[in-house]
Design an enzyme around this catalytic site. Structure first.
Site, PDB file in Angstrom:
ATOM      1  N   GLU A 226       0.786  -1.282  -0.193  1.00 55.77           N
ATOM      2  CA  GLU A 226      -0.019   0.147  -0.103  1.00 55.77           C
ATOM      3  C   GLU A 226       0.799   1.292  -0.113  1.00 55.77           C
ATOM      4  OE1 GLU A 226      -2.003   0.134   3.975  1.00 55.77           O
ATOM      5  OE2 GLU A 226      -3.625   1.685   3.010  1.00 55.77           O
TER       6      GLU A 226
ATOM      7  N   LYS B 292      -9.667   1.952  -1.940  1.00 54.22           N
ATOM      8  CA  LYS B 292      -9.733   1.260  -0.596  1.00 54.22           C
ATOM      9  C   LYS B 292     -11.108   1.761   0.145  1.00 54.22           C
ATOM     10  CE  LYS B 292      -7.043   0.904   3.833  1.00 54.22           C
ATOM     11  NZ  LYS B 292      -5.893   1.218   4.433  1.00 54.22           N
TER      12      LYS B 292
ATOM     13  N   CYS C 106      -4.914  -3.316   2.548  1.00 54.36           N
ATOM     14  CA  CYS C 106      -4.764  -3.529   3.994  1.00 54.36           C
ATOM     15  C   CYS C 106      -6.058  -3.656   5.042  1.00 54.36           C
ATOM     16  CB  CYS C 106      -3.938  -2.315   4.564  1.00 54.36           C
ATOM     17  SG  CYS C 106      -2.995  -2.451   5.945  1.00 54.36           S
TER      18      CYS C 106
ATOM     19  N   VAL D 166       0.075  -2.492  10.672  1.00 56.71           N
ATOM     20  CA  VAL D 166       0.612  -2.110  11.961  1.00 56.71           C
ATOM     21  C   VAL D 166       0.212  -2.604  13.234  1.00 56.71           C
ATOM     22  CG1 VAL D 166       1.385   0.333  11.380  1.00 56.71           C
ATOM     23  CG2 VAL D 166      -1.040  -0.122  12.250  1.00 56.71           C
TER      24      VAL D 166
HETATM   25  C1  ACM Z   1      -3.968  -0.030   7.015  1.00 60.64           C
HETATM   26  O1  ACM Z   1      -5.036   0.103   6.647  1.00 60.64           O
HETATM   27  N1  ACM Z   1      -3.023   0.553   6.429  1.00 60.64           N
HETATM   28  C2  ACM Z   1      -3.494  -0.613   8.741  1.00 60.64           C
END
Ligand code: ACM
Length: 269
Positions: A40, A111, A144, A171
C-alpha cells in the site's frame, strides 16, 4: 493453469517517490513472477501529516509518474503488477491500488475501509470491490484494513476472484496474517498480502510496520512469507485450478452451501 505469484516487501522512504518506485521495481525485476503485488502507498510512504502534503504527493491514474513506471516495467517483464498509491481524482484523493499488465493499464481499486488517520486524508472508495479478468485468472484487489471486514474478501470471491492481491501497510502485530489464512480457506482463493517494513515517525506519532508479507492458499497453507524487517521479493508456483475447486467434501461447497436467507443482517446498516 500454473502461475507464479509474488510479493515485494519494501521500506519506503517518506516522500522519496523516485527512489521508492525504483527499489520496488528492481526487486520485482530480479525475481520474475507472473503477478507481483507491491505494498500500500509503496511510492510515497504512509504517515501523511497534512492535506497539503498528500495533495502534493498524490497522482493521477493512469497518467501519473508511478503508474507509467509500473506499466513500463510490466511490459518489459511481461507480468501483472498491483501496487498501492495515493490517487487524485477530480477534487478527491483515494488510497488506491492500480493494476497494470504487460504494459497496459487494467484498472484501479479505491480502498473502502479507511484505517485511523487515513480518514483525515482520503475519501472512502467510491467504486466498490473489483475483479479484473486477466485471461488466465481473475484478480480481486483489497487494501490493508479491508482485511478486518470478511465481507471484502467474500464479495471478491463471489465476483469470481481466484487470487486476491492485498497491498498493505500493517501495524497491528500478527493479526492480519492469521486472518488471511481463514479468508483463503473460507473463500477458497489465493491471497497475496504485500506489506511494508520499517518505521515512520511523523506528526508526533510512530508507525512500526510489521513486514511478514505472505501468500496463502485455498487449503490454508502459507506458501511463502517474509520476515518482519526484510526488504525482499518472493514468488511461488501455484495452480489456479485449486482456487476454482470450491468443494469442501463430496457433499459440501464453499459457495453453494451458503444459506443466504439467514444472512440478511449482513447487508443491513
Ligand atoms: C492500514 O489499513 N494501513 C492498517
Amino acid at each position: 493453469m500454473k502461475l507464479k505469484l509474488g510479493f515485494v516487501q519494501t521500506n519506503p522512504s517518506f516522500g522519496n517517490k523516485e527512489k521508492n518506485v525504483e527499489e520496488a521495481i528492481n526487486l520485482s525485476r530480479k525475481i520474475g513472477g507472473d503477478l507481483m503485488v507491491f505494498p500500500e502507498l509503496f511510492n510515497t510512504g504512509y504517515a501523511f501529516i497534512s492535506k497539503k502534503e498528500i495533495d502534493y504527493l498524490a497522482e493521477e491514474v493512469p497518467d501519473g509518474y508511478t503508474t507509467i513506471k509500473l506499466m513500463e516495467h510490466s511490459r518489459e517483464a511481461n507480468k501483472t503488477i498491483v501496487a498501492g498509491l495515493a490517487e487524485r481524482f477530480n477534487d478527491k484523493i483515494f488510497n488506491s491500488a492500480v493494476v497494470v499488465s504487460n504494459g497496459q493499464f487494467i484498472g484501479v481499486y479505491r480502498k473502502v475501509h479507511l484505517f485511523y488517520k487515513e480518514k483525515l486524508w482520503f475519501s472512502v472508495g467510491n467504486i466498490g470491490f473489483r475483479v479484473f479478468d486477466l485471461g488466465h485468472f481473475k484478480l480481486g484487489v483489497m487494501i490493508c484494513f479491508d482485511w478486518f471486514f470478511p465481507e471484502s474478501a467474500r464479495v471478491l470471491a463471489l465476483e469470481g476472484a481466484d487470487v486476491i492481491a492485498h497491498p498493505s501497510n500493517l501495524v497491528l502485530p500478527g493479526l492480519c496474517q492469521k486472518a488471511m489464512l481463514i479468508r483463503s480457506l473460507e473463500n477458497k482463493v489465493f491471497i497475496i498480502t504485500a506489506n511494508r517494513t520499517g518505521t515512520e515517525f511523523r506528526g508526533g506519532e510512530r508507525f512500526n510496520y510489521i513486514g511478514r508479507s505472505q501468500i496463502t492458499s485455498p487449503s490454508m497453507k502459507v506458501l511463502a512469507s517474509a520476515e518482519e524487517d526484510e526488504v525482499i521479493a518472493k514468488v511461488v508456483d501455484v495452480d489456479i485450478s485449486e482456487a476454482r475447486d470450491k468443494n469442501i467434501t463430496k457433499f459440501n461447497h464453499a459457495i453453494q452451501d451458503r444459506k443466504v436467507e439467514f444472512y440478511g443482517k449482513l447487508v443491513m446498516p
